[in-house]
Structure formats: C-alpha cells, structure tokens
Design a protein around this motif. Structure first.
Motif, mmCIF file in Angstrom:
data_model
loop_
_atom_site.group_PDB
_atom_site.id
_atom_site.type_symbol
_atom_site.label_atom_id
_atom_site.label_comp_id
_atom_site.label_asym_id
_atom_site.label_seq_id
_atom_site.Cartn_x
_atom_site.Cartn_y
_atom_site.Cartn_z
ATOM 1 N N CYS A 1 0.859 -1.192 0.000
ATOM 2 C CA CYS A 1 0.000 0.000 0.000
ATOM 3 C C CYS A 1 0.890 1.235 0.000
ATOM 4 N N VAL A 2 0.671 2.137 -0.965
ATOM 5 C CA VAL A 2 1.484 3.350 -1.113
ATOM 6 C C VAL A 2 0.577 4.571 -1.012
ATOM 7 N N ALA A 3 0.802 5.397 0.005
ATOM 8 C CA ALA A 3 0.047 6.643 0.172
ATOM 9 C C ALA A 3 0.903 7.811 -0.278
ATOM 10 N N ASN A 4 0.305 8.730 -1.002
ATOM 11 C CA ASN A 4 1.000 9.886 -1.563
ATOM 12 C C ASN A 4 0.151 11.120 -1.286
ATOM 13 N N THR A 5 0.705 12.117 -0.593
ATOM 14 C CA THR A 5 -0.092 13.285 -0.244
ATOM 15 C C THR A 5 0.756 14.545 -0.183
ATOM 16 N N HIS A 6 0.072 15.672 -0.219
ATOM 17 C CA HIS A 6 0.699 16.982 -0.028
ATOM 18 C C HIS A 6 -0.188 17.775 0.922
ATOM 19 N N TRP B 1 -5.029 17.654 11.798
ATOM 20 C CA TRP B 1 -6.266 16.927 11.492
ATOM 21 C C TRP B 1 -6.160 16.171 10.168
ATOM 22 N N GLN B 2 -5.575 16.799 9.148
ATOM 23 C CA GLN B 2 -5.451 16.132 7.855
ATOM 24 C C GLN B 2 -4.531 14.909 7.940
ATOM 25 N N VAL B 3 -3.404 15.041 8.633
ATOM 26 C CA VAL B 3 -2.501 13.911 8.791
ATOM 27 C C VAL B 3 -3.181 12.793 9.567
ATOM 28 N N HIS B 4 -3.902 13.145 10.643
ATOM 29 C CA HIS B 4 -4.608 12.150 11.452
ATOM 30 C C HIS B 4 -5.681 11.450 10.626
ATOM 31 N N THR B 5 -6.397 12.197 9.815
ATOM 32 C CA THR B 5 -7.440 11.632 8.958
ATOM 33 C C THR B 5 -6.843 10.621 7.976
ATOM 34 N N LEU B 6 -5.717 10.966 7.379
ATOM 35 C CA LEU B 6 -5.046 10.048 6.445
ATOM 36 C C LEU B 6 -4.615 8.770 7.160
ATOM 37 N N LEU B 7 -4.025 8.909 8.332
ATOM 38 C CA LEU B 7 -3.537 7.741 9.061
ATOM 39 C C LEU B 7 -4.678 6.827 9.481
ATOM 40 N N CYS C 1 4.231 8.542 1.751
ATOM 41 C CA CYS C 1 5.159 9.468 1.104
ATOM 42 C C CYS C 1 4.508 10.834 0.924
ATOM 43 N N GLY C 2 5.332 11.877 0.915
ATOM 44 C CA GLY C 2 4.769 13.166 0.558
ATOM 45 C C GLY C 2 5.478 14.349 1.163
ATOM 46 N N ASP C 3 4.931 15.506 0.823
ATOM 47 C CA ASP C 3 5.340 16.785 1.394
ATOM 48 C C ASP C 3 4.299 17.129 2.453
ATOM 49 N N PHE C 4 4.698 17.028 3.718
ATOM 50 C CA PHE C 4 3.762 17.243 4.813
ATOM 51 C C PHE C 4 3.830 18.666 5.362
ATOM 52 N N ASN C 5 4.718 19.493 4.801
ATOM 53 C CA ASN C 5 4.865 20.868 5.281
ATOM 54 C C ASN C 5 4.981 20.918 6.794
ATOM 55 N N SER C 6 5.673 19.955 7.355
ATOM 56 C CA SER C 6 5.817 19.840 8.802
ATOM 57 C C SER C 6 7.266 19.516 9.135
ATOM 58 N N VAL C 7 7.873 20.328 9.977
ATOM 59 C CA VAL C 7 9.271 20.118 10.339
ATOM 60 C C VAL C 7 9.371 19.015 11.393
ATOM 61 N N PRO C 8 10.530 18.403 11.538
ATOM 62 C CA PRO C 8 10.718 17.393 12.587
ATOM 63 C C PRO C 8 10.402 17.969 13.967
ATOM 64 N N GLY C 9 9.705 17.181 14.749
ATOM 65 C CA GLY C 9 9.323 17.637 16.083
ATOM 66 C C GLY C 9 7.985 18.322 16.138
ATOM 67 N N SER C 10 7.419 18.668 14.976
ATOM 68 C CA SER C 10 6.082 19.260 14.949
ATOM 69 C C SER C 10 5.058 18.190 15.308
ATOM 70 N N ALA C 11 3.844 18.618 15.596
ATOM 71 C CA ALA C 11 2.805 17.662 15.975
ATOM 72 C C ALA C 11 2.499 16.660 14.849
ATOM 73 N N PRO C 12 2.354 17.088 13.580
ATOM 74 C CA PRO C 12 2.119 16.103 12.507
ATOM 75 C C PRO C 12 3.268 15.107 12.374
ATOM 76 N N HIS C 13 4.508 15.581 12.480
ATOM 77 C CA HIS C 13 5.650 14.684 12.381
ATOM 78 C C HIS C 13 5.673 13.705 13.549
ATOM 79 N N SER C 14 5.380 14.183 14.746
ATOM 80 C CA SER C 14 5.335 13.296 15.914
ATOM 81 C C SER C 14 4.275 12.221 15.734
ATOM 82 N N LEU C 15 3.121 12.622 15.204
ATOM 83 C CA LEU C 15 2.049 11.655 14.988
ATOM 84 C C LEU C 15 2.479 10.580 13.995
#
Length: 590
Positions: free
Chosen positions: A418-423, A436-442, A459-473
C-alpha cells in the motif's frame, strides 16, 4: 485581414534542449483576438502564418561564464587550460565570480590532478559527461555552425540549412521553420531570431511587415551532480546494486518521493532570487524528467503535479520508460483558477515490477464536511468549513508485486503493498488543520491495514518540520498532550488529545542513516539532525531551510537496504538559495 499584434517569449534566455514557443497574438478578419495558430493547411480568409528561426553568428568569438551562463565571460582560469579541463568550465564573468566559485572550481583541478586513466586520456574519462550534455567545449559550438547539411526542429521535416544574410560581420543561418524551436549545442553563445509573417495562401507571398524578436545568447543547460546510493544495512544479503542504479533481488524495490513545484507556483514574485530561465516550465520539466528517470525507481510519488502537465507530459513520457500512472487532482472549492492547472498527486510504478490492485482517493474537503456535520455547532459550520477546506487530497494505491521473496511455506501468497502519496498544503498558522489532515489520512490507512496484512509506505510533502505535531504523529504514533501546537484548536477538532494516535509501525526512512552500518554513512550523518533523526533540510529557499518531505514505512514488514545520498551541505544550500531551478525536496529510498 489576418494580422499579428504581438510576439514575445516567456523568457528571453534560451537554453540548450529546452523548447522555445513564442506567444503570438493575432487579430482575425472579424476583429476578434486569438492566440490560435493559423497553418498553411487551414488558412483563414485566404491567409496563414509562416514562422522562421535564425541563428545570428558574429565573426567575433563570444564565450559565456561557466557559473552565470547568461553573462559574457571576461576572464579565463589558466589552471583549467593546463589541466586540460573542458574550456567551457574555465570561463568566468568577473574576478568576484571566480573568487566566489573557487571552493567548487578547485575540485575540477583536484580531480584532474588525481585522476589517472589507463589509456592516458584523463580529460575524456573525467569530464566527458560535460561535453556530451551540450555544455562542453564552447569553441566547437562557435565554429561548427553551418556544417550540417540538413536540420530538423519542431514539427518541420528535414530541410537544407541555408545562409540567409550576411551583414556587418554577422551571418544569419536559418535553423527552423516551425513555431517552436529547441536550441542545440551549435547555438551556444549565439542570439536567435524568431520571425512571424502573414502569407497569402494563393501567391505564397508575405503580406505586410514581419514581426520579429531577438533572444539573448543561448546558454548551455547546467549539469547537475548525480546522487548515489548508500548501503544502509544487510544489502549484500538482500540485493545487488548495479551500475545502472537498479537493484536485483527477489524482494527488493525502490521508491522516490518528490514535490516538483507546480508551474503555477513558480513565479518570479515567490522566487525573485532565481533567474527567469530557470523558472520556466520547458526548462524545469526536462530537468525533472531526467532526474526522475535517472533514479530508476520502481515506485515514484510526485506532488504538485498540474493536471495538464500530468496528462500532456509526465504520463506519456514516463510511459515510455515502463511506468503506469495514477493521478488524483486536488478539489477546486477554494481554487479559482483554470481547472487544467490545478495540481495534485501522481503515483507511478513500473509495470514489470508491480500491477495495480486498487486505488483510494482521499478528499479532505469531504472529510471536513462530515466532521462539521457531527462535531461543530450549526452557527459555526460556515466558519469551520472556511478553516478546514483547503482542497488537499491523498492518493492511496494498492499494488501487487510481480516478484517474490516468500519461502516455501507461503508459495502462493500474494505480495501486496500500500502506497500513500499526499501533499499537506496548509498555511502555517492553521496548525490544527494540518494535524487533522494527517490524522485523517492515518486513520484511513489503519482501516486498510486492518482488512489485510499489507506493508505500507507513506510518502509526501507534509509541510511539517521534525518535532512538529504532525511529524510526531507520523513517526511516534502519538502527540504529546502538552505539545504547543495543540493549543491552536479553535474548533476543538483535536480533542480529546488522547485520540491523536495510530497503530501503524511507521519509521522515517531517513532515520536509517543514523541507525545503519555501511560505507559513506558517517558523511551522511553530518547532514542529519541527531535530535530528530531527520535531515537538516529537504527544502531550501531564501526564506526557509528545513525538512518537510518524508518517506515513512512500516518497519514490521519492510526493511531499508539503500538510501539516496543526501548530497547537500551548507555550501550547496547557498548555491540553491542563489538559484534553485526546482525549488522543492525529493526523497529516494530502496
């Protein structure tokens, strides 16, 4: 009568290998204005358009700067001449240019001094790729102009090259008879002239004056440095890396993720530090295609792919290289431009390695509608939708491998992936929407995982730096309830914070550089942040340097064997700031 109102080029600096298509504005006999072509095969009111391209060659030899190819060279490095380095690499436009470039330029000298070819031909061995790319010895391109007996360009058939005019030390060579023209190595250092004239369909004679434009001097296409693969661990047992970049193994495959920067976003206003020719789509698309194809990845996930570019360029071009294409265009509730230039996510896979099983399309706008129906008060629904609806999408593809590493105990088991691709393209201030968008995808991926025992790639561009809440999730499977980004939640969509979890055993592919053992890994670790196990950056612009792009994989079912060399240090980052032609990050792993 048909008449030409205006002709111009999006960029007046032509580049070898990049198609030139002038903008021609016409007035029809009925006084309406159009940009449609009027060929001889379909004349309009007894008239059609005739196009010609000329190369203007001066008797005075012109050289261009190796660092700033749009500038004329004023000095030459004699060390390059002595070392037999291709002459085009020795020219600079100013002493400051030479001084600023010395750190990189001296590498050419070091390579030439240390290289020993058994045949004694160091120059060809070390620098041959520069010559073959059209950015090699400039003198050859200045003297071999009329040697070809016939030419072809655009959609025009072969025809003899002809000297059309010689005046004041200049010679004009006709090089094309179609609206489009692609400069060749013979054009380097020369000005091109485009001519458009209305022609009488019966007499075949021009009517009125011709409309012309002159370009700047043609420059060679820069030669990007190739990136190599770094063994991480266990590669000798699992597969063999061949010289063409492919890995042969019963169960190994390769994946690339790349935000290619949509042409609609590549404006001079946003990238004012980048030269206009490097922002032009005809130039960038050739670079992107060459790089993507060069990695020879089995699976390719692209973000910010315009709808028209997918249909007209990427899908047909990558099809030639054995890829099947799948695409999900972003929704257009917020976007108000041309529907054909809306970008989206594109996933490609090699037909000889995988077959398509199923496709899921995630539209976060629909998820927002569902959320507001059950979790937001009626009086707040409009404001909630305005905040949540951003047109973002995700493309989830289930593939079946045509190779197998199953043992004798499972000879007939299907190998699915399974390959997920998002921006996740959300303004930085809307941190709640991004989480919310990252959580919804997961949560959607969890449902797929529950229905089948299937390895996953995210895979993708999550516009989230390491340590941010989306990256932690993504990386940790949860978000610390005390994380500061959770304080931004005006719609209360992140509460209770304990729900921000998932059970997928996701690991960032980058982190293997810090855990793995292998040659070259120590150098790569210097480009990593030990606090986050992620690279120092995947995105480098004048206003931002940091990591936004990731490939996550389920560590209980997949093992990383090779990683693409990051290949970027602080000095390279400075070069990118001064003129990055692609402007986005890429990740490649095997």
């Amino acid at each position: 009568m048909l008449s030409v109102l205006r002709v111009h080029l999006p960029s007046d600096i032509p580049i070898v290998g990049c198609e030139l298509t002038p903008y021609v504005l016409l007035r029809r006999p009925d006084k309406t204005v159009t940009t449609d072509d009027v060929p001889e095969s379909a004349p309009l009111d007894g008239h059609f358009l005739r196009f010609k391209w000329y190369r203007i060659q001066s008797d005075k030899k012109v050289t261009v700067c190796s660092v700033h190819p749009s500038e004329q060279a004023t000095l030459q490095c004699l060390g390059c001449v002595k070392a037999k380095i291709p002459v085009a690499k020795s020219y600079h436009c100013s002493p400051k240019c030479f001084s600023d470039a010395w750190q990189h330029h001296r590498v050419l000298h070091d390579r030439a001094a240390s290289a020993v070819n058994e045949n004694g031909n160091e120059e060809e061995e070390i620098f041959g790729r520069f010559n073959s790319s059209g950015s090699g010895v400039l003198n050859a391109s200045l003297t071999g102009s009329a040697s070809s007996t016939s030419l072809t360009n655009g959609s025009t058939p072969l025809y003899p090259a002809a000297v059309t005019q010689r005046s004041g030390g200049e010679t004009w060579f006709e090089v094309g008879r179609s609206k489009t023209y692609t400069p060749t190595a013979d054009d380097i250092g020369h000005v091109l002239k485009f001519e458009c004239v209305v022609v009488d369909a019966e007499t075949k004679l021009p009517v009125g004056h011709s409309s012309t434009l002159l370009t700047s001097r043609v420059i060679p296409a820069p030669s990007p440095s190739p990136r190599r693969l770094i063994p991480v661990s266990g590669a000798d047992m699992l597969g063999n890396l061949h010289s063409d970049g492919r890995i042969t193994s019963s169960g190994s495959f390769t994946v690339l993720s790349y935000n290619i920067l949509s042409d609609s976003y590549a404006s001079s206003e946003l990238y004012s530090y980048c030269p206009s020719w490097a922002l032009s789509w005809p130039y960038r698309r050739q670079n992107l295609l060459r790089e993507i194809v060069g990695y020879r990845a089995d699976i390719v996930c692209l973000q910010e792919v315009q709808n028209d570019h997918f249909e007209d360029f990427f899908a047909p071009e990558l099809d030639k290289h054995g890829y099947q294409a799948l695409y999900k265009r972003k929704t257009n509730e917020v976007y108000s431009g041309n529907v054909h230039t809306i970008d989206g996510c594109a996933t490609f896979f090699r037909r000889d390695r995988f077959s398509h099983v199923k496709k899921y399309e995630v539209e976060f706008n629909k998820a927002a509608q569902s959320l507001t129906e059950v979790a937001v008060q009626t009086t707040q629904k409009k404001a909630a939708l305005n905040r949540l609806v951003k047109d973002n999408v995700a493309l989830i593809v289930v593939l079946e491998a045509k190779f197998s590493n199953q043992g004798a105990e499972n000879p007939g088991k299907r190998q699915l992936l399974c390959v997920a691709n998002t921006h996740v393209n959300v303004p930085q201030e809307l941190k709640d929407v991004k989480i919310w968008q990252v959580h919804t995808l997961l949560k959607g991926l969890e449902k797929i995982a529950a229905s089948a025992d299937i390895p996953m790639l995210v895979c993708g561009d999550f516009n989230s730096v390491p340590g941010s809440a989306p990256h932690s999730l993504l990386a940790m499977g949860k978000v610390d309830p005390m994380h500061t980004e959770l304080l931004v939640d005006p719609l209360a969509i992140l509460r209770p914070h304990s729900k921000l979890t998932h059970q997928l055993p996701l690991v960032s592919a980058y982190s293997s550089f810090l855990r793995g053992v292998g040659l070259g890994l120590e150098q790569q670790r210097r480009k990593m942040d030990p606090a986050t196990n992620e690279p120092l950056f995947t995105n480098c612009t004048r206003d931002f340097i940091g990591t936004l792009d990731y490939i996550f994989y389920t560590a209980d079912s997949l093992t990383l064997n090779f990683g693409v060399c990051l290949g970027l240090g602080a000095d390279t980052c400075k070069v990118l700031e001064d003129g990055d032609e692609n402007g986005r990050g890429s990740d490649g792993y095997r």
